[in-house]
Design an enzyme around this catalytic site. Structure first.
Site, short mmCIF file in Angstrom:
data_model
loop_
_atom_site.label_atom_id
_atom_site.label_comp_id
_atom_site.label_asym_id
_atom_site.label_seq_id
_atom_site.Cartn_x
_atom_site.Cartn_y
_atom_site.Cartn_z
N LYS A 1 3.61 5.67 4.40
CA LYS A 1 3.02 4.34 4.31
C LYS A 1 2.69 3.76 5.68
O LYS A 1 2.40 2.57 5.79
CB LYS A 1 3.98 3.40 3.58
CG LYS A 1 4.33 3.83 2.16
CD LYS A 1 5.29 2.83 1.54
CE LYS A 1 5.71 3.26 0.16
NZ LYS A 1 6.62 2.25 -0.46
N ARG B 1 13.50 -3.38 -7.12
CA ARG B 1 12.08 -3.08 -7.35
C ARG B 1 11.84 -2.80 -8.83
O ARG B 1 12.67 -2.19 -9.51
CB ARG B 1 11.65 -1.87 -6.52
CG ARG B 1 11.86 -2.03 -5.02
CD ARG B 1 11.02 -3.15 -4.44
NE ARG B 1 9.61 -2.94 -4.59
CZ ARG B 1 8.87 -2.19 -3.77
NH1 ARG B 1 9.42 -1.62 -2.72
NH2 ARG B 1 7.58 -2.06 -3.97
N PRO C 1 0.82 -1.21 0.00
CA PRO C 1 0.00 0.00 0.00
C PRO C 1 0.86 1.26 0.00
O PRO C 1 1.90 1.32 0.67
CB PRO C 1 -0.80 -0.13 1.30
CG PRO C 1 -0.81 -1.58 1.61
CD PRO C 1 0.51 -2.10 1.12
N GLU C 2 0.43 2.25 -0.77
CA GLU C 2 1.18 3.50 -0.85
C GLU C 2 0.47 4.58 -0.06
O GLU C 2 -0.55 4.34 0.58
CB GLU C 2 1.39 3.86 -2.33
CG GLU C 2 2.07 2.73 -3.08
CD GLU C 2 2.53 3.09 -4.48
OE1 GLU C 2 2.82 4.27 -4.75
OE2 GLU C 2 2.62 2.17 -5.32
#
Length: 273
Positions: free
Chosen positions: A49, A254, A2-3
Site C-alpha cells: 500500500k 475493521r 487504497p489497496e
C-alpha cells in the site's frame, strides 16, 4: 484505504512521466527542498500500500495514502483539481507536476535505509510483485497460528497489498471462515487463497481506464454488482441468497463482510476475533 492494486495503478500512471526526468522543483509539507533540484527520478514503484519514488542521489520519497490521500498528475500550466493548501508533496519535472494531496505519511529516506525501515522494510511479500515469494508468505501465515484468518491476511508484514475490500472478497471466493484461526486451514487452502488474491488484484491493477471499478466477481450475471459481499450487509448472497453479515475484527475493529452459509464456521472461533 487504497489497496495494493490502486497503488500499482498510481505507480503505472506516474512512472512514464517521472522516470528519467530531472527535478525542477520539490516541496514536502510546503517546504521547498533545493537539494533534489537537478537530480533525476530513477524509479517509481508500489510496494503493498506504499508508493516509493527513487532519486539518483540516493533519496527515496515514501508516501502512504491511508484513507484520504491521492496522487494527481498535471501538465505544465494545467489547473489543479484540488487546493494548493492540501498538497503534501509537489514534484515537478519538465512539463509535468506530480502532486500528492492529503497524504498522512510523506517522508524522505536514504535508499540504504529502506530495507531496515519500520514501515516499508518489514513488509511481507508483495502480492503484485513480479517475484512474489509464496513460500515466505506461507511461512508468515503459519507463524500466526492463533490469528483469525481475516486478520492475518490484512497484516502487511504477512503479505503486502490486501486491504478491507480484498480481505472480505477473497475469503468469500475461497469459502473460508474469516474468524477461524490460521491453524484451522490446510496448506492447500492457504495456497489457493494467495493465488486467487494475486490473480484478482492483478486483473484490477491492469484494467484499462482511469475510472475502472474494482471487481472481484468475474462471472457475475445480470443484476449482480462487481463485488460479492463487501458493503452488502443485509443483502442476499448472490450464490445462495442468505443475507450477508458484517462483523468487526482485530484491534482496529475493521469490518469483515461474509456469507454465513457459503463460509461456514470452522469449529470454535478464535478468541482474537
Amino acid at each position: 484505504m487504497p489497496e495494493g492494486d490502486t497503488l500499482f495503478r498510481i505507480a503505472a500512471q506516474l512512472a512514464p512521466s517521472l522516470e528519467g526526468q530531472p527535478v525542477v522543483a520539490f516541496e514536502l509539507q510546503h517546504v521547498a527542498l533545493e537539494r533534489l533540484v537537478g537530480h533525476r527520478v530513477t524509479r517509481v514503484e508500489a510496494r503493498g500500500k506504499n508508493l516509493l519514488v527513487y532519486f539518483d542521489e540516493g533519496t527515496v520519497l515514501h508516501t502512504h495514502l491511508r484513507m484520504g490521500g491521492t496522487w494527481h498528475l498535471y501538465r505544465k500550466g494545467e489547473r489543479w483539481r484540488r487546493s494548493l493548501a492540501t498538497a503534501t508533496v509537489i514534484l515537478a519535472v519538465p512539463d509535468v507536476v506530480a502532486v500528492c494531496f492529503r497524504a498522512p505519511v510523506a517522508r524522505l529516506l536514504r535508499t540504504s535505509m529502506v530495507r531496515g525501515d519500520s514501515m516499508v522494510g518489514k513488509l511481507g511479500p508483495d502480492l503484485l510483485g513480479e517475484s512474489f515469494d509464496e513460500v515466505k508468505a506461507m511461512e508468515h501465515l503459519r507463524a500466526q497460528p492463533g490469528a483469525p484468518l481475516g486478520v492475518a491476511i490484512m497484516d502487511q508484514r504477512v503479505v503486502a497489498g490486501i486491504g478491507n475490500v480484498y480481505k472480505s472478497e477473497v475469503l468469500f471466493h475461497e469459502k473460508l471462515d474469516p474468524f477461524a484461526p490460521v491453524s484451522f486451514f490446510s496448506d492447500e487452502e492457504l495456497s489457493r487463497l494467495l493465488a486467487y488474491s494475486r490473480r484478482i488484484m492483478a486483473v484490477n491493477a491492469n484494467a484499462p481506464g482511469k475510472g475502472h471499478t474494482r471487481t472481484t466477481r468475474e462471472s457475475r450475471t445480470r443484476g449482480e454488482g462487481p463485488v460479492s459481499v463487501y458493503r452488502r450487509a443485509g443483502e442476499p448472497c448472490y450464490d445462495c441468497r442468505t443475507p450477508i453479515l458484517m462483523e468487526r475484527q482485530g484491534e482496529l475493529r475493521r469490518s469483515t463482510y461474509y456469507c454465513p452459509r457459503c463460509q461456514p464456521e470452522r469449529r470454535e472461533r478464535s478468541a482474537a476475533s
